[in-house]
Scaffold this motif. Sequence first.
Motif, mmCIF file in Angstrom:
data_model
loop_
_atom_site.group_PDB
_atom_site.id
_atom_site.type_symbol
_atom_site.label_atom_id
_atom_site.label_comp_id
_atom_site.label_asym_id
_atom_site.label_seq_id
_atom_site.Cartn_x
_atom_site.Cartn_y
_atom_site.Cartn_z
ATOM 1 N N TYR A 5 0.832 -1.195 0.000
ATOM 2 C CA TYR A 5 0.000 0.000 0.000
ATOM 3 C C TYR A 5 0.871 1.251 0.000
ATOM 4 O O TYR A 5 1.916 1.281 0.624
ATOM 5 C CB TYR A 5 -0.889 0.029 1.257
ATOM 6 N N LYS A 6 0.379 2.290 -0.691
ATOM 7 C CA LYS A 6 1.050 3.590 -0.676
ATOM 8 C C LYS A 6 0.671 4.323 0.603
ATOM 9 O O LYS A 6 -0.363 4.047 1.203
ATOM 10 C CB LYS A 6 0.641 4.410 -1.898
ATOM 11 N N VAL A 10 -2.595 3.945 3.230
ATOM 12 C CA VAL A 10 -2.406 3.506 4.617
ATOM 13 C C VAL A 10 -2.961 4.550 5.585
ATOM 14 O O VAL A 10 -3.625 4.214 6.559
ATOM 15 C CB VAL A 10 -0.919 3.197 4.917
ATOM 16 N N ALA A 11 -2.710 5.822 5.287
ATOM 17 C CA ALA A 11 -3.217 6.913 6.127
ATOM 18 C C ALA A 11 -4.742 6.828 6.244
ATOM 19 O O ALA A 11 -5.298 6.992 7.333
ATOM 20 C CB ALA A 11 -2.783 8.265 5.562
ATOM 21 N N THR A 33 9.033 -0.663 5.790
ATOM 22 C CA THR A 33 8.514 -0.178 4.512
ATOM 23 C C THR A 33 9.523 -0.514 3.428
ATOM 24 O O THR A 33 10.695 -0.774 3.706
ATOM 25 C CB THR A 33 8.277 1.343 4.514
ATOM 26 N N ILE A 34 9.051 -0.513 2.201
ATOM 27 C CA ILE A 34 9.901 -0.746 1.049
ATOM 28 C C ILE A 34 9.906 0.541 0.241
ATOM 29 O O ILE A 34 8.860 1.186 0.108
ATOM 30 C CB ILE A 34 9.333 -1.927 0.217
ATOM 31 N N TYR A 43 3.984 0.048 1.895
ATOM 32 C CA TYR A 43 3.750 -0.654 3.154
ATOM 33 C C TYR A 43 3.202 -2.048 2.877
ATOM 34 O O TYR A 43 2.132 -2.183 2.293
ATOM 35 C CB TYR A 43 2.727 0.106 3.993
ATOM 36 N N PRO A 44 3.926 -3.104 3.322
ATOM 37 C CA PRO A 44 3.365 -4.457 3.211
ATOM 38 C C PRO A 44 2.139 -4.590 4.124
ATOM 39 O O PRO A 44 2.027 -3.863 5.119
ATOM 40 C CB PRO A 44 4.484 -5.366 3.715
ATOM 41 N N ALA A 45 1.256 -5.521 3.788
ATOM 42 C CA ALA A 45 0.035 -5.735 4.579
ATOM 43 C C ALA A 45 0.349 -5.983 6.058
ATOM 44 O O ALA A 45 -0.357 -5.485 6.940
ATOM 45 C CB ALA A 45 -0.773 -6.894 3.996
ATOM 46 N N ALA A 46 1.425 -6.728 6.345
ATOM 47 C CA ALA A 46 1.786 -7.029 7.741
ATOM 48 C C ALA A 46 2.112 -5.748 8.509
ATOM 49 O O ALA A 46 1.784 -5.624 9.686
ATOM 50 C CB ALA A 46 2.976 -7.992 7.787
#
Length: 96
Positions: A5-6, A10-11, A33-34, A43-46
Amino acid sequence: GRRYYKIGQVAKIIGVEPYVLRFWEREFAQIKTIRTKGGQRLYPAATVEILKKIKHLLYEEGLTIEGARKRLRDREKWLNVIEEIKRELKSIKEML
């Protein structure tokens, strides 16, 4: 595949401003984060799940950053203990 997710997404999911997420990222080692080549955070789901937990600890439980950090570390310790027990039980089962 894995879902990323960007920061804007996420926000919205977490219900905080992007600058809050950037601040938390500096404060909590658990937030992974990647970065894309363009320097955008993904942002990965985890990580999104961890952010939900952080928001709960800070907003609902009213903990300080330090208190929330400690709670997350304690939780990780317990998860590690549980994993260790599972591994031991598995090896015992294989011996039987």
